[in-house]
Scaffold this active site. Structure first.
Site, PDB file in Angstrom:
ATOM      1  NE  ARG A 114      -4.004  -2.105   2.060  1.00  0.00           N
ATOM      2  CZ  ARG A 114      -5.026  -2.292   2.894  1.00  0.00           C
ATOM      3  NH1 ARG A 114      -5.220  -1.429   3.891  1.00  0.00           N
ATOM      4  NH2 ARG A 114      -5.835  -3.305   2.727  1.00  0.00           N
TER       5      ARG A 114
ATOM      6  CE  LYS B 222       0.583  13.432 -15.093  1.00  0.00           C
ATOM      7  NZ  LYS B 222       0.370  13.778 -16.523  1.00  0.00           N
TER       8      LYS B 222
ATOM      9  CD  GLU C 106       8.648  15.426 -22.657  1.00  0.00           C
ATOM     10  OE1 GLU C 106       8.095  16.502 -22.309  1.00  0.00           O
ATOM     11  OE2 GLU C 106       8.007  14.398 -22.940  1.00  0.00           O
TER      12      GLU C 106
ATOM     13  CE  LYS D 168       6.304  16.913 -15.065  1.00  0.00           C
ATOM     14  NZ  LYS D 168       6.508  15.703 -15.864  1.00  0.00           N
TER      15      LYS D 168
ATOM     16  CD  GLU E 168      -2.611  15.331 -16.388  1.00  0.00           C
ATOM     17  OE1 GLU E 168      -2.276  15.552 -17.547  1.00  0.00           O
ATOM     18  OE2 GLU E 168      -2.421  14.251 -15.802  1.00  0.00           O
TER      19      GLU E 168
ATOM     20  NE  ARG F 112       1.494  16.794 -13.418  1.00  0.00           N
ATOM     21  CZ  ARG F 112       1.929  15.990 -12.463  1.00  0.00           C
ATOM     22  NH1 ARG F 112       1.364  16.031 -11.262  1.00  0.00           N
ATOM     23  NH2 ARG F 112       2.925  15.154 -12.669  1.00  0.00           N
TER      24      ARG F 112
ATOM     25  CG  ASN G 127       0.002  15.836 -20.875  1.00  0.00           C
ATOM     26  OD1 ASN G 127       0.718  14.845 -20.972  1.00  0.00           O
ATOM     27  ND2 ASN G 127      -0.635  16.148 -19.761  1.00  0.00           N
TER      28      ASN G 127
ATOM     29  CG  HIS H  37       3.061  14.528 -24.022  1.00  0.00           C
ATOM     30  ND1 HIS H  37       3.796  15.668 -24.264  1.00  0.00           N
ATOM     31  CD2 HIS H  37       3.874  13.716 -23.272  1.00  0.00           C
ATOM     32  CE1 HIS H  37       4.981  15.565 -23.688  1.00  0.00           C
ATOM     33  NE2 HIS H  37       5.061  14.386 -23.084  1.00  0.00           N
TER      34      HIS H  37
ATOM     35  CG  HIS I  42       1.138   9.697 -25.036  1.00  0.00           C
ATOM     36  ND1 HIS I  42       0.575  10.129 -23.857  1.00  0.00           N
ATOM     37  CD2 HIS I  42       2.476   9.686 -24.814  1.00  0.00           C
ATOM     38  CE1 HIS I  42       1.527  10.367 -22.967  1.00  0.00           C
ATOM     39  NE2 HIS I  42       2.691  10.107 -23.532  1.00  0.00           N
TER      40      HIS I  42
ATOM     41  CG  HIS J  29       8.004   9.871 -24.382  1.00  0.00           C
ATOM     42  ND1 HIS J  29       6.638   9.711 -24.421  1.00  0.00           N
ATOM     43  CD2 HIS J  29       8.237  11.057 -23.734  1.00  0.00           C
ATOM     44  CE1 HIS J  29       6.060  10.746 -23.834  1.00  0.00           C
ATOM     45  NE2 HIS J  29       7.001  11.575 -23.411  1.00  0.00           N
TER      46      HIS J  29
END
Length: 1312
Positions: free
Chosen positions: A135, A157, A199, A256, A266, A270, A274, A277, A281, A293
């Site tokens: 957990r 993330k 990036e 960032k 997000e 935020r 992206n 992206h 993606h 990527h």
């Protein structure tokens, strides 16, 4: 390998995120970070997770530092570590579960601290393990790639990938620390550095224009530093950019960190992180893992910027800047990028699949897709991702566009400013670079052509370029040029000009100014381009340059690029004559270069009236603006005197909008009855096309108002255009395409025929535009025909009569020609059902935003379209022969005439013996020629004949060369150049003893020397280097042998020429088999070969099992040639060529790389259908095979004879990724062979097969288990199952079955 530690390190800097300064940036932090972790995040167990590549580089330094730090601790904590296979495939639920089970087995508890040492894959996956293990346990990010340092390690993330997309299963779980140690970048491969730059560019693009400017300015410094590597270790010396790099990384991290702190989960802000992206993606889901990527995000940034432009939010200039900076850093800007196509083996990217992937993006609101939209560099439309309709996204992603009728009414008036003139832009760039004074150029066209020109000038060190902000201060769209006064330096890298004809012609002349580069010892410049550019003519210009002192050579085809221009061979000046009727670009090229000739130049245009005089006048007028006065001769027509005077640029120069492009919105008004104003093209324009409105549109019935600086056109009611009996468009040839589509709907009371003349030069533009217009107008039901220097078009009676070339008729083909695409898109605005325009992206050559204007300002409904039969371009693949002539070489007596004749018969070509051709041409026999001219004279004539037929007969012929053709170095070079252009040269050979016997008897030709065997030994290497295919002709003693051989020859030729369907047929079958031949000499098997191959689809030749007497450990090249020749004498079954090493279950020595490579390259030259390539071979060796493969299919194989690999374990998974996810996809079939110890091993194999051998993007998979227990897997395998036969001496592997045994077993278990 240890990282270099600089003495002068950058200071350690901390960045706050979510209220804590937990991001630590510095250089050489290994000991520092471990001390802080141990003291500030105490634990009994530290778990270091990395990948195998990084473990090899850095793991030991962590272990050593950790042990040093804790050696005096009473109860020291322990450090355990685990390395997973590198690559995106490790970011999976299987890897996560594997690590968790390993942690349990190592007694990890909730106080354990996980250290994620790696790039984005390790950080995301290990972070997710930390978020869920018991957990949640504490973890630390230690990013080792540039991308992970500035992006994935920051923000908490964590995630793994699933089949539906990237990062869809995960959690927000903040790391306790993020240690950004820039020293890790010393071992980062160049591609990974560039990947991370994506990036950084992304962050600057949506947040900080100043940072974006800095990135634009420092491209060369960054790339040069990362290419400065120790050749032994591969470590890069970053000292020259250490401070800059530190600032760059800190800047991106701070952005960032700020965004994450403001919106951790997000909710909105935020989303901005992206940018690129959402689309990126989607491409990554298709391209991964071959494409990284950051590379996918780069493509996504371009697409999302184009989307913002299409929606009217972003300027052409801003989109161009994004494209240019990505290209400058070596990032792809399109899925059609050559690098992407090579890496993915031209993998298709269906638009529907892209949209489906985007539908599960985490930012979406239900079915509404959200994308970050820019309004300028550093600014976004909203402070979050914006909702965008699918129809708009589809248009931007689609290769084609459907143009439907406009919604504008006759009362509509629009004002449109087209991009800067391409013609003026290219001239201005060149003149500014040739000047010694700086200047600022505004309203430049930012397109493919101008980028090629700028890149070429920069590559020649001809000028420095800097984009600065214009007076309106909205965009940095003014180019500051600091020219070097014509002092150009030779470049060792070929200058690539794409399909830019203007650049190629201008630079062909200007590069004669180049001086040798003494630093790198470079003494020439190479100009090259794409395939189409290599077909476009440049011969007359090259001839004129060479006649005036230059030294320009053709590298491939005479008369076209590529060119090799010698440095230091400058133009002499004086009188230069040039044909006037071919291309005005040749004239302009010489005019602009002439001021730097050794003496004043007189340029005389001879042979008639110059074509496109307006472009010549434009060049002369611009030269005046840059300080050089060209004087037109008063005594001799079409003659110009150019002084020997250096250029001096004005402080500012404004480029007019492109008058050719302006014809499209003006023609739109003419077609639709609306009004359009072009504000910066009027009666004083430098461009001939500015007369289009007056000379074409007004006579066709339009109202035209033109003053010095603007033009307004109002069209008649739809259908009211009048045809023109005859119009000479020589002053504005590029605009004839626009006039042609208007003529298609123009009519009068007579014949409604419009004749357009004076456009002969349009046959040698991006395509033969006259022929193209005739073909494509016909698709609308419009009749057109060719005139000697033009086109005649019969207009339809009504626009209602236009047929709409749409999806059902394949639409309008654009020939990669921007003007064809834009012209025919106009007809779509009035044709009842619109028009489908193929390859819509070709407009980027001159007007990248044309579709945005057509949609946003001209009210046209556009829809993206992709043919269901569309396939990615195969430009990178080997060219199929397509009827091109081929050559046959070999010793006299090898069978060139017989086999060459059969080749011609099989390919339906004409056969020519070049010895006979030579005798006929000179009306003498070869013995007579040798008697009269001696051997040297004969060799000279032989060479001339070879040169002649190569030029004169490019298609439809098979030429058999004389046996001694390779004695002449120039002939060898011709043959090698022919091969380099995808030509075919076949070396015909047979048993040397038989050749020598023939030569000893045949006295029809004089012997070259007495010792012909010595001649063969000398020529053997030459034959090999001058051919790309090899046919061994066995002794064919009877007619039956010849029939067999001819049938086999056709199959082999199909493979060699790229038309074989063998592989397609095999993979389409429900079951396929290959017989594994295990004879040491196949001669023994040939009498029964037809019986043995019954039911088999291919025959495997186990080369490692061949053992010629006296049974050497491995066969010679000559012996293998003979063995293949024997097989082909008796059967035409496809051959699988296998060299199996000892560790893979064969007999070939594991480390005899050179011999193995020679054998496999022989297989490729033999046109073998399949070549087995063991994945255990070194990568350099595999790359050589892949580079030479042509149309042979490659089987990526691996065998586990130990039985220790489990089909559900990481070993087979990693090996599969190696086969299908390497630097590029080269395999056509994957073959894995394990060893079954129990029935469960077969079940696990079937589960592996389901996961890896099914689906449209999966490679055909052959998977079996050896051994008695593994026989079930042979029954269940359906793709090329290896089989034996009772007549075989031994089975190739334990547990191998015959075809009959497998079929019987399959029937019993219901698998037939």
């Amino acid at each position: 390998m240890r990282m270099t530690q600089f003495v002068d390190r950058a200071p350690i800097e901390r960045v706050e995120i979510l209220g804590k300064d937990t991001i630590v940036v510095g250089y050489g932090l290994v000991r520092t970070l471990l001390e802080e972790i141990i003291t500030q995040i105490p634990s009994s167990t530290y778990i270091l997770v990395t990948d195998t590549n990084l473990a090899r580089l850095h793991l030991q330094s962590f272990i050593d530092a950790f042990e040093e730090i804790v050696k005096n601790v009473v109860t020291p904590p322990r450090l355990i570590h685990h390395a997973v296979p590198p690559g995106e495939s490790s970011k999976s639920s299987k890897t996560k579960e594997y690590i968790e089970n390993w942690m349990f087995s190592n007694r990890c508890t909730r106080d354990s601290v996980l250290l994620a040492l790696g790039g984005g894959v390790i950080g995301d996956m290990a972070g997710f393990v930390a978020a869920t293990f018991m957990r949640g346990i504490k973890y630390v990010q230690i990013p080792t790639t540039l991308l992970s340092m500035v992006d994935s390690s920051i923000g908490g993330k964590t995630a793994i990938d699933v089949s539906y997309g990237k990062n869809l299963i995960g959690a927000f779980w903040q790391p306790q620390r993020i240690f950004v140690d820039l020293a890790f970048l010393e071992t980062l491969p160049e591609r990974e550095f560039i990947n991370g730059m994506a990036e950084i560019i992304k962050t600057a693009a949506f947040w900080d224009e100043t940072e974006f400017n800095r990135l634009e300015t420092n491209v060369d410094e960054f790339l040069s530093a990362f290419r400065n590597r120790d050749p032994r270790t591969g470590i890069v010396n970053l000292s020259s950019i250490q401070t800059m790099l530190h600032k760059l990384v800190i800047g991106s991290i701070k952005v960032k960190a700020f965004v994450v702190s403001a919106d951790e989960r997000e909710g909105g802000l935020r989303n901005l992180l992206n940018f690129g992206h959402s689309v990126g993606h989607a491409y990554e889901a298709i391209f991964a893992p071959q494409v990284l990527h950051g590379e996918c995000v780069a493509i996504g940034m371009v697409k999302e910027a184009e989307l913002a432009r299409y929606l009217g939010l972003l300027s052409d200039s801003a989109v161009a800047r994004i494209i240019n900076i990505l290209s400058a850093y070596g990032l792809p800007i399109s899925p059609q990028d050559k690098k992407i196509m090579q890496l993915t083996n031209n993998r298709p990217t269906p638009v529907n699949k892209l949209l489906a992937t985007m539908a599960v993006d985490k930012k979406n609101s239900g079915a509404q897709k959200k994308i970050v939209l820019l309004t300028a560099i550093g600014k976004t439309f909203e402070q979050k991702a914006s909702v965008v309709g699918d129809e708009n996204i589809r248009l931007v992603l689609s290769p084609d566009a459907i143009v439907r009728p406009t919604s504008l009414t006759s009362s509509s008036h629009v004002q449109i400013t087209p991009p800067g003139s391409k013609s003026i832009t290219n001239r201005a760039l060149l003149l500014a670079a040739l000047s010694s004074t700086p200047t600022r150029l505004s309203n430049l066209l930012r397109s493919d052509d101008t980028e090629h020109m700028m890149n070429a000038i920069a590559q020649l060190s001809g000028a420095d370029f800097t984009w600065v902000r214009g007076s309106d201060r909205t965009e940095e769209d003014v180019l500051e040029v600091k020219g070097r006064g014509g002092n150009l330096i030779a470049s060792s890298v070929p200058i690539y000009l794409g399909n830019s004809g203007t650049s190629s012609r201008f630079l062909a002349a200007v590069t004669t100014l180049v001086k040798p580069c003494t630093t790198n010892n470079v003494h020439h410049v190479i100009l090259t381009g794409n395939d189409r550019m290599k077909e476009r003519p440049i011969g007359p210009l090259v001839e004129a340059l060479n006649n005036n002192g230059a030294d320009v050579e053709y590298i491939e085809s005479n008369g076209s690029l590529p060119l090799r221009i010698a440095a230091g061979k400058h133009l002499k000046g004086g009188r230069v004559e040039l044909a006037a009727t071919i291309s005005s670009q040749y004239v302009s090229a010489l005019l602009m270069t002439a001021p730097y000739a050794e003496k004043p130049t007189t340029l005389a245009l001879v042979g008639g009236r110059p074509i496109s005089q307006s472009y010549i006048d434009m060049t002369i007028a611009m030269m005046v603006s840059f300080g050089v006065q060209v004087v037109r001769s008063s005594l001799e027509p079409h003659t110009y005197h150019i002084p020997n005077t250096p250029y001096k640029a004005p402080s500012e120069y404004v480029v007019e909008s492109d008058a050719s492009s302006a014809t499209y919105p003006l023609a739109f008004a003419a077609l639709t009855g609306t009004s359009c104003t072009i504000p910066n093209i009027g009666s004083t324009s430098l461009q001939g096309d500015a007369k289009f409105a007056i000379d074409v549109l007004r006579p066709m019935g339009c109202l035209v108002v033109q003053n010095e600086c603007s033009t307004t056109v109002t069209g008649p009611p739809i259908g009211g255009l009048k045809s023109l009996k005859m119009i000479d468009m020589e002053p504005m040839t590029d605009a004839f395409l626009t006039a042609s589509v208007l003529a298609a709907v123009a009519h009068d009371d007579d014949k409604s025929i419009t004749q357009i003349v004076g456009i002969a030069n349009q046959r040698v533009k991006e395509c033969d535009r006259i022929a193209a217009m005739i073909t494509e107008l016909g698709k609308f039901g419009v009749h057109a025909s060719e005139l000697p220097d033009g086109i005649a078009i019969t207009g339809v009676d009504s626009v209602e009569d236009l047929i709409s070339p749409n999806e059902s008729t394949q639409g309008i083909y654009t020939y990669d020609d921007h003007r064809i695409a834009m012209s025919f898109s106009l007809l779509g605005t009035v044709a009842r059902d619109g028009v489908l325009i193929k390859d819509r992206k070709c407009v980027e050559k001159t007007w990248p935003g044309w579709w945005d204007v057509l949609h946003g300002k001209l009210g046209t409904d556009l829809a993206g379209y992709e043919s269901p039969f569309a396939k990615p371009s195969s430009k990178l693949a080997f060219r199929k022969n397509n009827g091109h002539s081929l050559f046959v070489i070999g010793m006299r007596g090898a069978g060139k005439t017989s086999v060459g004749g059969w080749i011609a018969e099989a390919l339906k070509m004409e056969f020519t013996d070049l010895d006979v051709y030579l005798e006929t041409k000179h009306n003498r026999t070869i013995p007579e020629i040798i008697r009269d001219d001696h051997w040297d004279g004969f060799r000279k004539l032989e060479l001339e004949v070879l040169q002649e037929v190569m030029t004169k007969y490019p298609v439809g012929h098979v030429f058999a060369c004389g046996g001694g053709i390779v004695e002449t170095p120039e002939a060898r070079e011709l043959l090698k150049q022919f091969i380099a252009k995808s030509g075919i040269v076949i070396h015909i050979h047979r048993d040397v003893k038989l050749i020598m016997e023939y030569l000893s008897v045949d006295k029809t030709r004089p012997s070259y020397v007495d010792d012909m065997y010595a001649v063969w030994q000398r020529r053997e290497a030459w034959f090999d280097e001058c051919s790309n295919f090899f046919i061994y002709s066995s002794n064919l003693s009877n007619e039956k042998d010849k029939i067999h051989f001819k049938r086999t020859l056709l199959s082999v030729l199909n493979t060699m020429t790229g038309v074989s369907t063998v592989h397609d047929k095999i993979i389409s079958k429900a079951r396929s088999y290959f017989l594994a031949l295990t004879f040491p000499d196949v001669q023994v098997a040939m009498p029964e070969i037809e019986t043995m191959i019954d039911g088999a689809d291919a025959l495997e030749l186990r080369v490692d099992l061949l053992q010629p007497a006296p049974y050497d450990s491995s066969p010679s090249i000559a012996y293998v040639q003979e063995q293949i020749g024997l097989i082909r004498k008796y059967t035409d079954i496809p051959i699988i060529f296998t060299v199996r090493t000892v560790t893979q279950g064969g007999r070939f020595p594991d480390t005899d790389y050179d011999k193995a490579l020679a054998l496999m390259l022989l297989a490729l030259k033999l046109g073998i259908s399949y070549l087995d390539v063991e994945l255990s071979w070194p990568s350099w060796m595999i790359q050589k095979i892949v580079s030479a493969r042509r149309f042979t299919k490659l089987i990526a194989s691996n065998h586990d004879w130990t039985g220790t690999w489990q089909w559900d374990g990481p070993e087979w998974e990693a090996k599969y990724n190696e086969a299908t996810c390497g630097r590029e996809v080269w395999a056509d079939v994957v073959k894995f062979v394990g060893f079954a110890k129990s029935r469960s091993d077969n079940i696990k194999l079937e589960q592996f097969r389901v996961q890896h051998g099914e689906g449209s993007n999966k490679l055909p998979f052959l998977g079996i288990n050896m051994g008695k227990v593994g026989q079930l897997s042979r029954v269940l395998n359906r793709m090329l199952t290896p089989v034996t036969h009772p007549l075989m001496p031994i089975a190739a592997a334990p547990g191998q079955l015959s075809v009959k045994e497998i079929q019987d077993a399959a029937t019993l278990i219901g698998e037939d």
